[in-house]
Design a protein around this motif. Structure first.
Motif, mmCIF file in Angstrom:
data_model
loop_
_atom_site.group_PDB
_atom_site.id
_atom_site.type_symbol
_atom_site.label_atom_id
_atom_site.label_comp_id
_atom_site.label_asym_id
_atom_site.label_seq_id
_atom_site.Cartn_x
_atom_site.Cartn_y
_atom_site.Cartn_z
ATOM 1 N N GLN A 84 0.846 -1.367 -0.034
ATOM 2 C CA GLN A 84 0.115 0.075 0.013
ATOM 3 C C GLN A 84 0.890 1.284 -0.138
ATOM 4 O O GLN A 84 1.780 1.469 0.900
ATOM 5 C CB GLN A 84 -0.952 -0.116 1.133
ATOM 6 N N VAL A 85 0.615 2.181 -1.041
ATOM 7 C CA VAL A 85 1.427 3.493 -0.912
ATOM 8 C C VAL A 85 0.759 4.426 -0.104
ATOM 9 O O VAL A 85 -0.351 4.678 0.030
ATOM 10 C CB VAL A 85 1.444 3.836 -2.391
ATOM 11 N N GLN A 86 1.836 5.168 0.547
ATOM 12 C CA GLN A 86 1.276 6.120 1.442
ATOM 13 C C GLN A 86 1.970 7.470 1.175
ATOM 14 O O GLN A 86 3.462 7.310 0.883
ATOM 15 C CB GLN A 86 1.354 5.993 2.886
ATOM 16 N N LEU A 87 1.500 8.556 1.168
ATOM 17 C CA LEU A 87 2.146 9.733 1.197
ATOM 18 C C LEU A 87 1.945 10.445 2.534
ATOM 19 O O LEU A 87 0.936 10.607 2.865
ATOM 20 C CB LEU A 87 1.618 10.757 -0.036
ATOM 21 N N VAL A 88 2.908 10.860 3.267
ATOM 22 C CA VAL A 88 3.042 11.402 4.759
ATOM 23 C C VAL A 88 3.627 12.819 4.584
ATOM 24 O O VAL A 88 4.937 12.921 4.513
ATOM 25 C CB VAL A 88 3.396 10.572 5.636
ATOM 26 N N CYS A 146 6.920 15.723 2.437
ATOM 27 C CA CYS A 146 6.154 14.706 1.962
ATOM 28 C C CYS A 146 6.876 13.540 1.491
ATOM 29 O O CYS A 146 7.747 13.383 0.610
ATOM 30 C CB CYS A 146 5.088 15.179 0.774
ATOM 31 N N ALA A 147 6.784 12.366 2.288
ATOM 32 C CA ALA A 147 7.694 11.238 1.876
ATOM 33 C C ALA A 147 6.551 10.086 1.424
ATOM 34 O O ALA A 147 5.832 9.844 2.089
ATOM 35 C CB ALA A 147 8.336 10.576 3.346
ATOM 36 N N ALA A 148 6.960 9.609 0.536
ATOM 37 C CA ALA A 148 6.144 8.336 0.014
ATOM 38 C C ALA A 148 6.740 7.106 0.287
ATOM 39 O O ALA A 148 8.143 6.995 0.295
ATOM 40 C CB ALA A 148 6.185 8.508 -1.745
ATOM 41 N N SER A 149 5.891 6.024 0.518
ATOM 42 C CA SER A 149 6.406 4.892 1.095
ATOM 43 C C SER A 149 5.665 3.665 0.391
ATOM 44 O O SER A 149 4.292 4.113 0.040
ATOM 45 C CB SER A 149 6.591 4.640 2.568
ATOM 46 N N GLY A 150 6.077 2.656 0.244
ATOM 47 C CA GLY A 150 5.350 1.372 -0.271
ATOM 48 C C GLY A 150 5.981 0.776 -1.323
ATOM 49 O O GLY A 150 7.095 1.083 -1.579
ATOM 50 N N ASN A 151 5.035 0.006 -2.031
ATOM 51 C CA ASN A 151 5.804 -0.506 -3.250
ATOM 52 C C ASN A 151 5.829 0.201 -4.357
ATOM 53 O O ASN A 151 4.827 0.231 -5.433
ATOM 54 C CB ASN A 151 5.063 -1.777 -3.429
ATOM 55 N N ILE A 155 3.933 -1.061 -7.570
ATOM 56 C CA ILE A 155 3.890 -2.461 -8.004
ATOM 57 C C ILE A 155 2.996 -3.317 -7.233
ATOM 58 O O ILE A 155 3.029 -3.250 -5.939
ATOM 59 C CB ILE A 155 5.491 -3.007 -7.477
ATOM 60 N N SER A 156 2.114 -3.868 -7.903
ATOM 61 C CA SER A 156 1.045 -4.691 -7.412
ATOM 62 C C SER A 156 1.228 -5.940 -7.716
ATOM 63 O O SER A 156 2.308 -6.466 -8.163
ATOM 64 C CB SER A 156 -0.397 -3.950 -7.721
ATOM 65 N N THR A 157 -0.022 -6.693 -8.328
ATOM 66 C CA THR A 157 0.280 -7.833 -8.864
ATOM 67 C C THR A 157 0.936 -7.570 -10.432
ATOM 68 O O THR A 157 1.275 -8.551 -11.086
ATOM 69 C CB THR A 157 -1.295 -8.533 -9.134
ATOM 70 N N ARG A 175 0.298 2.546 -13.054
ATOM 71 C CA ARG A 175 0.364 3.987 -12.694
ATOM 72 C C ARG A 175 -0.683 4.470 -12.116
ATOM 73 O O ARG A 175 -1.971 4.392 -12.467
ATOM 74 C CB ARG A 175 0.710 4.630 -14.090
ATOM 75 N N ARG A 176 -0.447 5.099 -10.927
ATOM 76 C CA ARG A 176 -1.613 5.788 -10.017
ATOM 77 C C ARG A 176 -1.263 7.063 -9.563
ATOM 78 O O ARG A 176 0.026 7.527 -9.564
ATOM 79 C CB ARG A 176 -1.895 4.808 -8.807
ATOM 80 N N HIS A 177 -2.422 7.916 -9.042
ATOM 81 C CA HIS A 177 -2.036 9.140 -8.609
ATOM 82 C C HIS A 177 -2.466 9.201 -6.975
ATOM 83 O O HIS A 177 -3.526 8.657 -6.762
ATOM 84 C CB HIS A 177 -2.974 10.253 -9.320
ATOM 85 N N TYR A 178 -1.588 9.670 -6.002
ATOM 86 C CA TYR A 178 -1.878 9.594 -4.493
ATOM 87 C C TYR A 178 -1.662 10.662 -3.964
ATOM 88 O O TYR A 178 -1.288 11.891 -4.713
ATOM 89 C CB TYR A 178 -0.836 8.478 -3.870
ATOM 90 N N TRP A 179 -2.749 11.000 -3.187
ATOM 91 C CA TRP A 179 -2.769 12.430 -2.356
ATOM 92 C C TRP A 179 -2.336 11.966 -0.794
ATOM 93 O O TRP A 179 -2.860 11.029 -0.425
ATOM 94 C CB TRP A 179 -4.090 12.888 -2.178
#
Length: 122
Positions: free
Chosen positions: A1-5, A22-27, A102-104, A108-112
């Protein structure tokens, strides 16, 4: 799960400075454009600044010359240095990122991020 904190918001006097992170984490396979938007009470969310993976930047006219966006790709982090702050800069600031997760498969996705409050007041 991607997160932006996000971090770094707070209360500052007019003319003061703050630095948002703002730090991004996850796959994450790669991060393309990262940016900051803000939303003041009763107003629409607006772009503040954005930076591409090639370090090209774009700023709202209202912050040009006062705010600087930068990124550290190794840390998957974007920064917003805000100087000469004005009361009209008061808003919730949201980080966003256009990235490949990186999922299955690779998607490409957009996160907030969840937002951080910036208040400029004497």
């Amino acid at each position: 799960q991607v997160q932006l904190v996000e971090s770094g918001g707070g209360l500052v006097q007019p003319g003061g400075s703050l630095r948002l992170s703002c730090a991004a984490s996850g796959n994450i396979a790669s991060i393309n454009t990262m940016g900051w938007h803000r939303q003041a009470p009763g107003k629409q969310r607006e772009l503040v600044a954005a930076i591409t993976s090639g370090d090209m930047t774009n700023y709202a006219d209202s912050v040009k010359g006062r705010f600087t966006i930068s990124r550290d790709n190794a840390k998957k982090t974007v920064y917003l240095q805000m100087n000469s702050l004005k009361p009209e800069d008061t808003a919730v600031y949201y980080c966003n990122a256009d990235l490949v997760e990186i999922s299955t498969t690779w998607v490409r996705r957009h996160y907030w991020g969840q937002g951080t409050q910036v208040t400029v007041s004497s």
